[in-house]
Design a protein around this motif. Structure first.
Motif, mmCIF file in Angstrom:
data_model
loop_
_atom_site.group_PDB
_atom_site.id
_atom_site.type_symbol
_atom_site.label_atom_id
_atom_site.label_comp_id
_atom_site.label_asym_id
_atom_site.label_seq_id
_atom_site.Cartn_x
_atom_site.Cartn_y
_atom_site.Cartn_z
ATOM 1 N N ARG A 104 12.252 24.716 -9.839
ATOM 2 C CA ARG A 104 10.932 25.114 -9.356
ATOM 3 C C ARG A 104 11.023 26.004 -8.120
ATOM 4 O O ARG A 104 10.252 26.955 -7.964
ATOM 5 N N TRP A 107 11.279 29.730 -8.878
ATOM 6 C CA TRP A 107 10.219 30.436 -9.576
ATOM 7 C C TRP A 107 9.687 31.595 -8.730
ATOM 8 O O TRP A 107 9.765 31.595 -7.513
ATOM 9 N N ARG A 108 9.152 32.572 -9.418
ATOM 10 C CA ARG A 108 8.491 33.739 -8.807
ATOM 11 C C ARG A 108 9.426 34.566 -7.928
ATOM 12 O O ARG A 108 8.993 35.206 -6.973
ATOM 13 N N CYS A 109 10.691 34.544 -8.256
ATOM 14 C CA CYS A 109 11.674 35.363 -7.538
ATOM 15 C C CYS A 109 12.262 36.453 -8.435
ATOM 16 O O CYS A 109 13.125 37.216 -7.998
ATOM 17 N N GLY A 110 11.826 36.501 -9.698
ATOM 18 C CA GLY A 110 12.341 37.500 -10.629
ATOM 19 C C GLY A 110 13.634 37.120 -11.306
ATOM 20 O O GLY A 110 14.181 37.911 -12.085
ATOM 21 N N SER A 113 13.469 36.767 -15.531
ATOM 22 C CA SER A 113 13.522 38.019 -16.292
ATOM 23 C C SER A 113 14.830 38.764 -16.055
ATOM 24 O O SER A 113 15.339 39.440 -16.965
ATOM 25 N N ALA A 142 3.083 31.726 -17.323
ATOM 26 C CA ALA A 142 4.221 32.177 -16.520
ATOM 27 C C ALA A 142 5.378 32.600 -17.404
ATOM 28 O O ALA A 142 6.007 33.640 -17.180
ATOM 29 N N THR A 146 7.129 36.343 -18.053
ATOM 30 C CA THR A 146 8.568 36.606 -17.969
ATOM 31 C C THR A 146 9.045 37.334 -19.214
ATOM 32 O O THR A 146 9.849 38.275 -19.124
#
Length: 202
Positions: A104, A107-110, A113, A142, A146
């Protein structure tokens, strides 16, 4: 062909091994990480069973399997490129299922992908795959973001043919599939076509 270690700008992806079990336990024991998968944290026994299934995936088709990802400051999560399996994935030679699961705090750090793009590149250039797809619950916005960020495009929405004793919340809204073909990937990257492997299941 055995699974190689793969690298991106920020990640080192190494083939899953028994030494990674404790990392899998940390990951799968977070109910938020498992929200759209099981709807709850996994027990230690469940993680151990999942670990053995993941390790076995590497023996089905040479070069495919699970990878554990590390950044400079430690464990990030895991990624998978495996043969199609299950009731919603026809077993077609030259295709593979893409997946990922991250801590967790990552998350949201790239990272998701970034690792997915590397597995897509590897699948098309090194393995000669024809198509790579990914599936998730329709409500998992989310993960869908991705998939799009990794270059996959929406293919279909569907109701899973699988049966579940305790489906995750939102399962009643169905699932979605995204994909990318080798031809599309090559066109986007101006890549030289790689020779197609006649059969990845031989």
């Amino acid at each position: 062909m055995t699974q190689p270690t793969l690298r991106t700008q920020r990640l080192t992806l190494v083939p899953l091994a028994d030494e990674h079990l404790e990392l899998e336990t940390e990951l799968d024991s977070d109910p938020e990480v498992m929200r759209y998968l099981t709807g709850r944290a996994l027990t230690r026994a469940e993680v151990e069973r999942a670990h053995h299934r993941r390790r076995a995936a590497a023996h089905k088709v040479p070069g495919l399997g699970f990878w554990v990802g590390f950044a400079e400051d430690g464990f990030v999560g895991w990624w998978i490129l495996q043969p199609p399996h299950g009731p919603d994935q026809p077993n077609i030679t030259g295709e593979a299922d893409l997946g990922y699961r991250l801590l967790r705090r990552r998350w949201r750090c790239g990272y998701a992908s970034e690792g997915a793009k590397e597995l897509i590149r590897y699948g098309f250039t090194d393995l000669g795959l024809n198509r790579i797809f990914a599936q998730t619950m329709a409500v998992n916005t989310a993960s869908r973001a991705t998939m799009a960020a990794a270059g996959l495009s929406f293919v279909r929405a569907f109701i899973s043919a699988g049966t579940y004793d305790d489906p995750a919340p939102g399962a009643e809204q169905g699932e979605v599939e995204y994909d990318i073909t080798r031809a599309t990937w090559q066109q986007r990257h101006n890549a030289t076509p790689s020779p197609q492997i006649p059969s990845l299941t031989d």
